[in-house]
Design a protein around this motif. Structure first.
Motif, PDB file in Angstrom:
ATOM      1  N   ASN A  33       0.800  -1.221   0.000  1.00  0.00           N
ATOM      2  CA  ASN A  33       0.000   0.000   0.000  1.00  0.00           C
ATOM      3  C   ASN A  33       0.836   1.275   0.000  1.00  0.00           C
ATOM      4  O   ASN A  33       0.367   2.325   0.435  1.00  0.00           O
ATOM      5  N   ASP A  34       2.074   1.210  -0.492  1.00  0.00           N
ATOM      6  CA  ASP A  34       2.955   2.378  -0.499  1.00  0.00           C
ATOM      7  C   ASP A  34       2.274   3.558  -1.198  1.00  0.00           C
ATOM      8  O   ASP A  34       1.739   3.414  -2.294  1.00  0.00           O
ATOM      9  N   GLY A  35       2.266   4.694  -0.528  1.00  0.00           N
ATOM     10  CA  GLY A  35       1.688   5.910  -1.081  1.00  0.00           C
ATOM     11  C   GLY A  35       0.217   6.104  -0.778  1.00  0.00           C
ATOM     12  O   GLY A  35      -0.319   7.191  -0.974  1.00  0.00           O
ATOM     13  N   LYS A  36      -0.454   5.083  -0.288  1.00  0.00           N
ATOM     14  CA  LYS A  36      -1.863   5.235   0.072  1.00  0.00           C
ATOM     15  C   LYS A  36      -1.975   5.969   1.400  1.00  0.00           C
ATOM     16  O   LYS A  36      -1.009   6.112   2.144  1.00  0.00           O
ATOM     17  N   ILE A  37      -3.189   6.410   1.694  1.00  0.00           N
ATOM     18  CA  ILE A  37      -3.462   7.185   2.900  1.00  0.00           C
ATOM     19  C   ILE A  37      -4.214   6.337   3.909  1.00  0.00           C
ATOM     20  O   ILE A  37      -5.148   5.613   3.550  1.00  0.00           O
ATOM     21  N   VAL A  38      -3.830   6.431   5.170  1.00  0.00           N
ATOM     22  CA  VAL A  38      -4.584   5.806   6.254  1.00  0.00           C
ATOM     23  C   VAL A  38      -4.995   6.915   7.223  1.00  0.00           C
ATOM     24  O   VAL A  38      -4.186   7.742   7.615  1.00  0.00           O
ATOM     25  N   ALA A  39      -6.304   6.967   7.514  1.00  0.00           N
ATOM     26  CA  ALA A  39      -6.846   7.911   8.489  1.00  0.00           C
ATOM     27  C   ALA A  39      -7.139   7.116   9.761  1.00  0.00           C
ATOM     28  O   ALA A  39      -7.845   6.103   9.711  1.00  0.00           O
ATOM     29  N   ILE A  40      -6.583   7.569  10.881  1.00  0.00           N
ATOM     30  CA  ILE A  40      -6.671   6.848  12.150  1.00  0.00           C
ATOM     31  C   ILE A  40      -7.383   7.716  13.178  1.00  0.00           C
ATOM     32  O   ILE A  40      -7.010   8.879  13.370  1.00  0.00           O
ATOM     33  N   ASP A  41      -8.383   7.162  13.851  1.00  0.00           N
ATOM     34  CA  ASP A  41      -9.002   7.875  14.965  1.00  0.00           C
ATOM     35  C   ASP A  41      -8.077   7.758  16.168  1.00  0.00           C
ATOM     36  O   ASP A  41      -7.796   6.646  16.634  1.00  0.00           O
ATOM     37  N   ILE A  42      -7.602   8.883  16.677  1.00  0.00           N
ATOM     38  CA  ILE A  42      -6.606   8.854  17.753  1.00  0.00           C
ATOM     39  C   ILE A  42      -7.192   8.465  19.103  1.00  0.00           C
ATOM     40  O   ILE A  42      -6.452   8.294  20.068  1.00  0.00           O
ATOM     41  N   GLU A  43      -8.507   8.311  19.181  1.00  0.00           N
ATOM     42  CA  GLU A  43      -9.113   7.882  20.438  1.00  0.00           C
ATOM     43  C   GLU A  43      -9.410   6.382  20.465  1.00  0.00           C
ATOM     44  O   GLU A  43      -9.299   5.753  21.506  1.00  0.00           O
ATOM     45  N   THR A  44      -9.788   5.807  19.335  1.00  0.00           N
ATOM     46  CA  THR A  44     -10.187   4.397  19.312  1.00  0.00           C
ATOM     47  C   THR A  44      -9.193   3.489  18.598  1.00  0.00           C
ATOM     48  O   THR A  44      -9.223   2.277  18.784  1.00  0.00           O
ATOM     49  N   GLY A  45      -8.351   4.060  17.728  1.00  0.00           N
ATOM     50  CA  GLY A  45      -7.443   3.256  16.923  1.00  0.00           C
ATOM     51  C   GLY A  45      -8.081   2.733  15.651  1.00  0.00           C
ATOM     52  O   GLY A  45      -7.414   2.100  14.834  1.00  0.00           O
ATOM     53  N   ALA A  46      -9.369   3.004  15.439  1.00  0.00           N
ATOM     54  CA  ALA A  46     -10.032   2.598  14.194  1.00  0.00           C
ATOM     55  C   ALA A  46      -9.373   3.337  13.038  1.00  0.00           C
ATOM     56  O   ALA A  46      -8.913   4.471  13.191  1.00  0.00           O
ATOM     57  N   PHE A  47      -9.309   2.687  11.863  1.00  0.00           N
ATOM     58  CA  PHE A  47      -8.671   3.338  10.733  1.00  0.00           C
ATOM     59  C   PHE A  47      -9.344   2.956   9.425  1.00  0.00           C
ATOM     60  O   PHE A  47     -10.039   1.953   9.338  1.00  0.00           O
ATOM     61  N   GLU A  48      -9.115   3.789   8.420  1.00  0.00           N
ATOM     62  CA  GLU A  48      -9.590   3.559   7.054  1.00  0.00           C
ATOM     63  C   GLU A  48      -8.443   3.803   6.095  1.00  0.00           C
ATOM     64  O   GLU A  48      -7.648   4.716   6.290  1.00  0.00           O
ATOM     65  N   LEU A  49      -8.373   3.002   5.051  1.00  0.00           N
ATOM     66  CA  LEU A  49      -7.328   3.076   4.037  1.00  0.00           C
ATOM     67  C   LEU A  49      -7.956   3.517   2.722  1.00  0.00           C
ATOM     68  O   LEU A  49      -9.018   3.018   2.342  1.00  0.00           O
ATOM     69  N   ALA A  50      -7.310   4.460   2.017  1.00  0.00           N
ATOM     70  CA  ALA A  50      -7.831   4.938   0.736  1.00  0.00           C
ATOM     71  C   ALA A  50      -6.687   5.515  -0.095  1.00  0.00           C
ATOM     72  O   ALA A  50      -5.552   5.640   0.375  1.00  0.00           O
ATOM     73  N   ASP A  51      -7.011   5.888  -1.321  1.00  0.00           N
ATOM     74  CA  ASP A  51      -6.016   6.475  -2.216  1.00  0.00           C
ATOM     75  C   ASP A  51      -5.742   7.938  -1.920  1.00  0.00           C
ATOM     76  O   ASP A  51      -4.717   8.470  -2.347  1.00  0.00           O
ATOM     77  N   ASP A  52      -6.662   8.621  -1.227  1.00  0.00           N
ATOM     78  CA  ASP A  52      -6.465  10.043  -0.950  1.00  0.00           C
ATOM     79  C   ASP A  52      -6.995  10.402   0.439  1.00  0.00           C
ATOM     80  O   ASP A  52      -7.762   9.642   1.041  1.00  0.00           O
ATOM     81  N   THR A  53      -6.594  11.549   0.920  1.00  0.00           N
ATOM     82  CA  THR A  53      -6.920  12.010   2.264  1.00  0.00           C
ATOM     83  C   THR A  53      -8.419  12.172   2.478  1.00  0.00           C
ATOM     84  O   THR A  53      -8.962  11.726   3.490  1.00  0.00           O
ATOM     85  N   MET A  54      -9.089  12.813   1.539  1.00  0.00           N
ATOM     86  CA  MET A  54     -10.519  13.076   1.699  1.00  0.00           C
ATOM     87  C   MET A  54     -11.318  11.779   1.786  1.00  0.00           C
ATOM     88  O   MET A  54     -12.207  11.648   2.624  1.00  0.00           O
ATOM     89  N   THR A  55     -11.010  10.827   0.933  1.00  0.00           N
ATOM     90  CA  THR A  55     -11.743   9.554   0.951  1.00  0.00           C
ATOM     91  C   THR A  55     -11.513   8.809   2.257  1.00  0.00           C
ATOM     92  O   THR A  55     -12.459   8.310   2.881  1.00  0.00           O
ATOM     93  N   ALA A  56     -10.267   8.742   2.703  1.00  0.00           N
ATOM     94  CA  ALA A  56      -9.956   8.031   3.951  1.00  0.00           C
ATOM     95  C   ALA A  56     -10.663   8.670   5.144  1.00  0.00           C
ATOM     96  O   ALA A  56     -11.247   7.965   5.975  1.00  0.00           O
ATOM     97  N   THR A  57     -10.637   9.995   5.244  1.00  0.00           N
ATOM     98  CA  THR A  57     -11.276  10.651   6.385  1.00  0.00           C
ATOM     99  C   THR A  57     -12.799  10.560   6.292  1.00  0.00           C
ATOM    100  O   THR A  57     -13.465  10.359   7.311  1.00  0.00           O
ATOM    101  N   ARG A  58     -13.353  10.669   5.102  1.00  0.00           N
ATOM    102  CA  ARG A  58     -14.819  10.520   4.960  1.00  0.00           C
ATOM    103  C   ARG A  58     -15.266   9.121   5.374  1.00  0.00           C
ATOM    104  O   ARG A  58     -16.296   8.957   6.031  1.00  0.00           O
TER     105      ARG A  58
END
Length: 91
Positions: A33-58
Motif C-alpha cells: 500500500n505504499d503511497g496510500k493514505i490511512v486515516a486513524i481515529d486517535i481515540e479508538t485506533g479505528a482506521f480507514e485506508l484509501a487512495d487520498d486524504t478526503m476519501t480516507a477521512t470521509r
C-alpha cells in the motif's frame, strides 16, 4: 457537514496518531500500500485506508462521526509534499 472541534493540542494529536500507527496499524497496512493514505481515529485506533486524504477521512467519519483523525501516507515521512524534493526515504 458539521464543523468538528479538535479535543487535543497539535502536539498531542501527533503523539497519539504516530503511536497508534506504529503500534497497531503499520503492520496491517504497509505491505502493498505504499503511497496510500490511512486515516486513524486517535481515540479508538479505528482506521480507514484509501487512495487520498478526503476519501480516507470521509470513510472514517462514516464509521465514527465523532472521530479525531490523524492521517499518514504509507511509506512516506509526510502526507503532502511542498517543493521539488521528495521526502520519501531513499533505499
Amino acid at each position: 457537514m458539521p464543523v468538528r472541534q479538535p479535543r487535543y493540542s497539535k502536539e498531542e494529536f501527533a503523539r497519539r496518531g504516530d503511536a497508534i500507527y506504529e503500534s497497531q496499524v503499520r503492520s496491517l497496512v504497509e505491505v502493498g500500500n505504499d503511497g496510500k493514505i490511512v486515516a486513524i481515529d486517535i481515540e479508538t485506533g479505528a482506521f480507514e485506508l484509501a487512495d487520498d486524504t478526503m476519501t480516507a477521512t470521509r470513510q472514517l467519519y462514516a464509521r465514527l462521526p465523532d472521530a479525531q483523525p490523524w492521517v499518514v501516507r504509507i511509506g512516506h515521512r509526510a502526507v503532502h509534499r511542498f517543493g521539488a524534493r521528495s521526502l520519501k526515504p531513499s533505499s
